[in-house]
Design an enzyme around this catalytic site. Structure first.
Site, PDB file in Angstrom:
ATOM      1  N   HIS A 118      57.091  47.397  99.884  1.00 58.08           N
ATOM      2  CA  HIS A 118      55.871  47.460 100.644  1.00 58.08           C
ATOM      3  C   HIS A 118      55.032  48.773  99.894  1.00 58.08           C
ATOM      4  O   HIS A 118      53.979  48.831  99.944  1.00 58.08           O
ATOM      5  CB  HIS A 118      56.258  47.802 101.857  1.00 58.08           C
ATOM      6  CG  HIS A 118      56.541  49.222 102.279  1.00 58.08           C
ATOM      7  ND1 HIS A 118      58.005  49.470 102.522  1.00 58.08           N
ATOM      8  CD2 HIS A 118      56.189  50.072 102.764  1.00 58.08           C
ATOM      9  CE1 HIS A 118      58.258  50.697 102.722  1.00 58.08           C
ATOM     10  NE2 HIS A 118      57.000  51.259 103.096  1.00 58.08           N
ATOM     11  N   ASP A 119      55.856  49.832  99.139  1.00 60.94           N
ATOM     12  CA  ASP A 119      54.885  51.109  98.801  1.00 60.94           C
ATOM     13  C   ASP A 119      54.743  50.996  97.327  1.00 60.94           C
ATOM     14  O   ASP A 119      54.164  51.996  96.603  1.00 60.94           O
ATOM     15  CB  ASP A 119      55.728  52.335  99.177  1.00 60.94           C
ATOM     16  CG  ASP A 119      55.264  52.869 100.314  1.00 60.94           C
ATOM     17  OD1 ASP A 119      54.287  52.421 101.002  1.00 60.94           O
ATOM     18  OD2 ASP A 119      56.068  53.623 101.020  1.00 60.94           O
TER      19      ASP A 119
ATOM     20  N   HIS B 189      63.471  55.456 101.473  1.00 65.00           N
ATOM     21  CA  HIS B 189      62.448  55.033 102.351  1.00 65.00           C
ATOM     22  C   HIS B 189      62.412  53.556 102.489  1.00 65.00           C
ATOM     23  O   HIS B 189      62.253  52.867 103.539  1.00 65.00           O
ATOM     24  CB  HIS B 189      61.137  55.684 102.314  1.00 65.00           C
ATOM     25  CG  HIS B 189      59.939  55.183 103.122  1.00 65.00           C
ATOM     26  ND1 HIS B 189      60.051  55.376 104.202  1.00 65.00           N
ATOM     27  CD2 HIS B 189      59.112  54.404 102.733  1.00 65.00           C
ATOM     28  CE1 HIS B 189      58.517  54.575 104.663  1.00 65.00           C
ATOM     29  NE2 HIS B 189      58.052  54.217 103.605  1.00 65.00           N
TER      30      HIS B 189
ATOM     31  N   ASP C  83      57.848  50.608 108.754  1.00 64.66           N
ATOM     32  CA  ASP C  83      57.232  51.627 107.968  1.00 64.66           C
ATOM     33  C   ASP C  83      56.982  52.821 108.724  1.00 64.66           C
ATOM     34  O   ASP C  83      57.598  53.835 108.548  1.00 64.66           O
ATOM     35  CB  ASP C  83      56.144  51.309 107.293  1.00 64.66           C
ATOM     36  CG  ASP C  83      55.584  52.131 106.172  1.00 64.66           C
ATOM     37  OD1 ASP C  83      56.627  52.715 105.725  1.00 64.66           O
ATOM     38  OD2 ASP C  83      54.457  52.436 105.841  1.00 64.66           O
TER      39      ASP C  83
ATOM     40  N   GLU D 162      50.946  50.776  95.784  1.00 65.31           N
ATOM     41  CA  GLU D 162      50.251  52.124  95.976  1.00 65.31           C
ATOM     42  C   GLU D 162      50.795  53.182  95.145  1.00 65.31           C
ATOM     43  O   GLU D 162      50.057  54.152  94.574  1.00 65.31           O
ATOM     44  CB  GLU D 162      50.415  52.321  97.456  1.00 65.31           C
ATOM     45  CG  GLU D 162      49.095  53.528  97.987  1.00 65.31           C
ATOM     46  CD  GLU D 162      49.207  53.586  99.728  1.00 65.31           C
ATOM     47  OE1 GLU D 162      50.232  53.209 100.159  1.00 65.31           O
ATOM     48  OE2 GLU D 162      48.268  54.274 100.039  1.00 65.31           O
ATOM     49  N   ASP D 163      52.032  53.425  95.186  1.00 62.83           N
ATOM     50  CA  ASP D 163      52.610  54.643  94.574  1.00 62.83           C
ATOM     51  C   ASP D 163      53.399  54.369  93.109  1.00 62.83           C
ATOM     52  O   ASP D 163      54.102  55.272  92.453  1.00 62.83           O
ATOM     53  CB  ASP D 163      53.772  55.104  95.578  1.00 62.83           C
ATOM     54  CG  ASP D 163      53.490  55.385  96.875  1.00 62.83           C
ATOM     55  OD1 ASP D 163      52.065  55.793  97.076  1.00 62.83           O
ATOM     56  OD2 ASP D 163      53.916  55.368  98.020  1.00 62.83           O
TER      57      ASP D 163
HETATM   58 ZN    ZN Z   1      56.360  53.465 103.339  1.00 64.43          ZN
END
Ligand code: ZN
Length: 613
Positions: free
Chosen positions: A80-81, A54, A149, A84-85
């Site tokens: 970018h993630d 992704h 995204d 958060e993850d």
């Molecule tokens: Zn994303």
């Protein structure tokens, strides 16, 4: 299905694959490695695909499709993630990649207009809601990250639940497509709309994609013919150009189909002629030449009313091209002619500026404004209450009197603060706002207001035209041209007269032409005379009576007319609010009988108003 083709633009796209660039750029390679390690072991919703695909996909859209080459920006795509993850922290990212990348990743993580809207809905009390979301304007670069995204996720929904698909479709339609539009990223907006529609309204999606597919204008042979015809003809004239085409989004077409026949929608498909030449002046000349060739080649099919010169006067969103509509046997099509550079902007807006190396994208910054229902709207920072009202609905704009900004009454000219909830307070029904409003609004709003003033002027011209027509026909025993238009022996004649006076099939158009002076009273009089629409030739008497309603009014009138030897050809009327209005066309009354009827009616105490012509 072809309408779902990705937003790929050969002109804008970088020539290589993302992987090739990564191999050449150590900074980007580092971001790749860090993100890949951080997401190791995580999968997408299908449980198989590594999550990192992704992140690559988002950076790939930015580079391969949108032509963004800056390693720092592409690194944000890859990372970018991560906050958060994964276990990475913002400080980690800042230390390794610097402030710009950290800012990007942090902003993408926080940016969520749909969550803010939900919050507004849940918290009717604005004061508590306000604390939650950031009060800074939307930075265009953050919006670009977020759109890449979202686009990736919308293209990759196979493994997620139907309910989640619908939710994503709704938020894409409500927030991300309008956001793309606000930034001029039309190609992205159209793709998001098409992708969303199949999950938000699969029935309409089937119907409209079916209509699109079967339409002769989207037939590949037609497209190939038009493309080569235009290219060859322009080449013959020595104009160097490229001809491409684009299909409109299903959402837009659905919307237009509400008020138009499908074959009359002129941008189901539009052909794009982009001219290249060495300088601005010669490009302009080449565009004009191309326009001339199209006019000549498609002479009889051109729709005169639908020619737009947005080349010299661009639309408020910066769109710039000449536009011609042709009514071909296949249906209406649009041909747009513009320069390569302008077309790039027409399709990609802020991205086109970014690609040209303009890093100051501040003029694209947007603020969020919420409706009382919690919907999100995007506006340039200077937007005020008029801009907001016109954006919601043009009629509301015309009638707006004041607004509530976070519950406080404010003048409409007040600039709306970022993140505010705005409710418009409307006044009386009217077509256009007070004069003077037009000086305090965005260009987009000004265009709408100008149109309303034109409409107002038109209705006033129509009114005065109608008065003139009424005066002329009353000498011919008529109160209204509709009366004889409805009588079968005269309808053809009246239609011919309308044709002769350039008002094809429309009395309103005749009123307009006479009111504005395009058709003179003399013209109308001589056409009526020539066609036998005179009192002598037709022998009609028309009567209007009005008064308080009561039993037996109509019977009394009919029997009186019959006693005088008259024959009622047409009558209509109404009794509303205890007022009785009747309108009659009578034949066979001689001069004496007509006079007598008038006297009888005027004497009758039950009748307040009488007109006999
Ligand atoms: Zn994303």
């Amino acid at each position: 299905m072809e309408i779902l083709h990705p937003s790929f633009s050969p002109e804008l796209a970088a020539p290589t694959r993302l992987e090739d660039l990564v191999a050449k750029e150590p900074f980007l390679q580092k971001a790749w490695d860090v993100a890949e390690t951080a997401h190791a072991g995580q999968t997408r919703k299908d449980g198989k695909t590594p999550y990192f695909t992704h992140c690559i996909g988002v950076a790939r859209i930015m580079y391969e499709e949108w032509g963004i080459t800056d390693p720092e920006k592409l690194s944000v795509g890859l990372l970018h993630d991560t906050i958060e993850d994964t276990d990475l922290t913002l400080d980690n990212i800042r230390t390794v990649f610097g402030e710009e990348v950290a800012f990007g990743v942090e902003s993408v993580t926080q940016f969520s207009p749909e969550n803010e809207a939900k919050l507004i809905k849940a918290e009717a009390d604005f004061e508590s809601a306000k604390k939650v979301f950031a009060k800074t304007l939307i930075d265009p670069i953050v919006a670009i990250y977020k759109l890449a995204d979202r686009l990736y996720n919308m293209r990759d929904m196979a493994a997620i639940t139907p309910q989640k698909r619908t939710e994503n479709g709704i938020t894409s339609l409500n927030y991300f497509a309008p956001l793309a539009e606000s930034l001029g990223m039309w190609v992205v907006k159209r793709e998001l709309e098409n992708l969303s529609l199949q999950y938000t309204d699969s029935k309409k999606f089937e119907i409209y994609s079916g209509l699109m597919e079967k339409d002769p204008r989207t037939n590949e042979h037609f497209i190939a013919y038009m493309t080569s015809f235009l290219t060859e003809k322009l080449k013959d004239e020595g104009t160097e150009c490229k001809v491409s085409y684009r299909k409109n989004s299903l959402v837009k077409i659905m919307d237009k189909a509400k008020n138009n026949l499908f074959k009359d929608i002129d941008d189901v498909i539009s052909f794009r002629v982009t001219v290249s030449s060495k300088d601005e002046r010669s490009i302009r000349n080449e565009c004009m030449k191309a326009l001339g060739v199209i006019w000549e080649e498609f002479g009889g099919t051109e729709d005169q009313k639908r020619f737009d010169n947005f080349y010299f006067v661009p639309r408020d969103n910066g769109y710039s091209a000449f536009q011609v509509t042709l009514n071909l046997p296949e249906g209406a099509i649009k041909i747009a002619i513009t320069s390569k550079e302008k077309e790039d902007y027409n399709n990609w807006g802020v991205l086109s500026s970014l690609k040209k190396g303009k890093t100051d994208l501040k003029k694209y910054a947007l603020k969020l404004v919420f409706t009382p229902m919690g919907e999100v709207k995007f506006f340039p920072p200077s937007a005020n209450g008029f801009d907001y009202a016109y954006h919601i609905d043009e009629k509301l704009g015309a009638q707006a009197m004041e607004m509530l900004v976070n519950g406080q009454r404010q003048d409409l000219a007040t600039i709306i603060p970022n993140g505010a909830v705005v409710k418009i307070l409307g006044g009386e029904e009217r077509i256009a706002p007070d004069a003077g409003v037009v000086h305090h609004v965005l260009p987009k709003t000004k265009q709408k207001i100008d149109r309303q003033f034109l409409e107002l002027e038109m209705t006033e011209q129509q009114k005065s035209g109608r008065e003139i027509v009424t005066k002329i026909i009353s000498q011919r025993g008529l109160l209204n041209l509709y009366d004889i238009l409805r009588l079968k022996e005269y309808s053809r004649i009246i239609m011919d007269i309308l044709d002769q006076l350039g008002s094809k099939g429309s009395l309103t158009r005749l009123y307009q032409s006479i009111g504005s002076g395009v058709v003179s009273e003399k013209d109308l009089i001589s056409e009526l005379d020539r066609n036998g629409i005179t009192k002598e030739a037709m022998g009609f008497t028309s009567v209007l009576i009005e008064g308080p309603d009561g039993p037996g009014r109509l019977n009394f009138f009919t029997s009186t007319v019959e006693k005088l030897g008259g024959n009622i050809r047409r009558n209509y009327g109404e009794s509303a609010k205890q007022i009785f209005t009747q309108h009659f066309v009578i034949e066979n009354l001689n001069e004496g009988a007509e006079k007598k009827l008038g006297e009888l009616l005027k004497k009758d105490p039950r009748i307040a108003k009488v007109i006999v012509v």
